[in-house]
Motif scaffolding. Structure first.
Motif, mmCIF file in Angstrom:
data_model
loop_
_atom_site.group_PDB
_atom_site.id
_atom_site.type_symbol
_atom_site.label_atom_id
_atom_site.label_comp_id
_atom_site.label_asym_id
_atom_site.label_seq_id
_atom_site.Cartn_x
_atom_site.Cartn_y
_atom_site.Cartn_z
ATOM 1 N N ASP A 31 -64.289 -30.702 25.184
ATOM 2 C CA ASP A 31 -62.893 -30.982 25.544
ATOM 3 C C ASP A 31 -62.803 -32.321 26.283
ATOM 4 O O ASP A 31 -61.939 -33.149 26.003
ATOM 5 N N ASP A 90 -59.304 -33.955 31.858
ATOM 6 C CA ASP A 90 -60.010 -32.668 31.903
ATOM 7 C C ASP A 90 -60.800 -32.472 33.200
ATOM 8 O O ASP A 90 -61.811 -31.791 33.208
ATOM 9 N N HIS A 117 -55.883 -29.405 32.309
ATOM 10 C CA HIS A 117 -55.374 -28.027 32.176
ATOM 11 C C HIS A 117 -56.056 -27.050 33.137
ATOM 12 O O HIS A 117 -55.917 -25.844 32.974
ATOM 13 N N HIS A 118 -56.818 -27.571 34.106
ATOM 14 C CA HIS A 118 -57.461 -26.655 35.063
ATOM 15 C C HIS A 118 -56.420 -26.119 36.056
ATOM 16 O O HIS A 118 -55.676 -26.876 36.656
ATOM 17 N N THR A 137 -57.546 -29.717 27.340
ATOM 18 C CA THR A 137 -56.837 -30.974 27.607
ATOM 19 C C THR A 137 -56.427 -31.617 26.283
ATOM 20 O O THR A 137 -55.389 -32.263 26.190
ATOM 21 N N ASP A 167 -63.124 -24.961 24.206
ATOM 22 C CA ASP A 167 -62.550 -24.266 25.364
ATOM 23 C C ASP A 167 -62.031 -22.865 25.038
ATOM 24 O O ASP A 167 -61.804 -22.063 25.953
HETATM 25 MN MN LIG Z 1 -61.120 -28.362 29.257
#
Ligand SMILES: [Mn+2]
Length: 323
Positions: A31, A90, A117-118, A137, A167
């Motif tokens: 990712d 990411d 996207h965390h 991401t 992911d």
């Molecule tokens: Mn990721």
């Protein structure tokens, strides 16, 4: 997720930038590297000048994402480059991106765009495009490109799909969404090759890796009260040539297939008295990123990690403990 105003802001900032640095998190996965590659393709289409930085080089099975070109991995090389804009991809924080110390040393701060996207993202950017519901991401970048009417060519579609496949663990993680599957379908229409990419990303186990897994699995310990299964990786157990992180993530994902288990915990002894932890769950009611955060780490609801100071000690006739 549709956020045209933020997409527009990011696009115009990048269009007007003189010198751009793209960065992804250390020990990069598909990712992180897919995001780096895909955003690079878009910048190429806009004839922008940029560099790519990551603390570690791409692992062998992912080097194709970057056309086998090396990344800048030494922060010293970033000095004197005068980047006016940095895009961090990411990475939940600047430390994970390997930028913290270097940024502090700069006389003037570059403009930071944070795309991630965390769940535990610290919104460290001047502009933050953080969407925890995105599976990767690259899924966010897909929507970004779409809003700019950038039709990804096959190589970009492959890079975006690589992030989604990795992911979601080939669309099998519980966080796999309808939206991710729809995006993946569009990427196939754009020329991405599902079977090839998933082979390159996920079918990369060697005999040495499986032998190392065998050793690691002999330490398995089930806690019926917590419904957790844990294991440890000792320093001498990685003779695979694999990066420590790949060995650990591989075992964690494998154990997450166990039936009757709510949480998977893996502790890895690292040099210098450090212990790295990796957490997994398939249980909708459990958010392992909260536990990771309490221990100084971060991640997602279903997969998270942390680092602690300590040593793994075996209690007499008992399980392994952190001391
Ligand atoms: Mn990721």
């Amino acid at each position: 997720m549709d956020n045209p105003p933020v997409y527009q802001k990011i696009s115009s900032r990048l269009q007007n930038a003189e010198k751009i640095l793209l960065v992804c998190h250390r020990q990069p996965d598909a990712d992180a590297l897919g995001s780096l590659a895909a955003l690079g393709h878009w910048l190429d289409s806009q004839e922008k000048i940029y560099d790519k930085f990551c603390v570690n080089q791409a692992p062998g099975n992912l080097a194709w994402l970057l056309n086998f070109e090396p990344l800048i991995s030494d922060p010293q090389q970033l000095a004197c480059q005068n980047y006016d804009t940095i895009v961090v991809l990411d990475s939940g924080d600047l430390k994970f991106a390997g930028l913290q110390d270097w940024l502090v040393s700069l006389p003037a701060q570059p403009y930071i765009i944070n795309i991630d996207h965390h769940q535990t993202n610290e919104h460290f950017g001047h502009l933050n495009l953080v969407w925890p519901k995105a599976v990767s991401t690259t899924e966010i970048l897909y929507h970004f490109f779409k809003s700019l009417n950038f039709m990804p060519p096959p190589k970009t579609a492959n890079a975006l799909l690589a992030g989604i496949i990795y992911d979601t663990y080939n669309f099998t993680n519980p966080n796999t969404t309808e939206s991710a599957l729809t995006v993946a379908a569009h990427l196939l229409s754009a020329g991405a090759s599902l079977a090839r990419i998933s082979d390159l990303i996920l079918k990369n186990k060697t005999l040495e890796t499986l032998k190392a897994w065998g050793g690691i699995l002999t330490h398995l310990n089930f806690n019926p009260r917590l419904g957790s299964v844990s294991t440890i990786i000792l320093q001498n157990e990685n003779e695979t040539g694999l990066a420590e992180i790949d060995l650990m993530e591989g075992v964690a994902n494998f154990l997450n297939n166990l039936t009757g288990v709510k949480v998977v915990i893996i502790l890895q002894q690292q040099p210098g008295g450090l212990i790295k932890g990796s957490l997994r769950t398939n249980d909708d009611l459990i958010d392992v990123s909260r536990l990771a955060k309490m221990l100084g780490g971060g991640g997602h609801r279903k997969a998270a990690g942390f680092r602690l100071k300590g040593e793994l000690i075996k209690a007499e006739n008992g399980p392994w403990q952190i001391k």
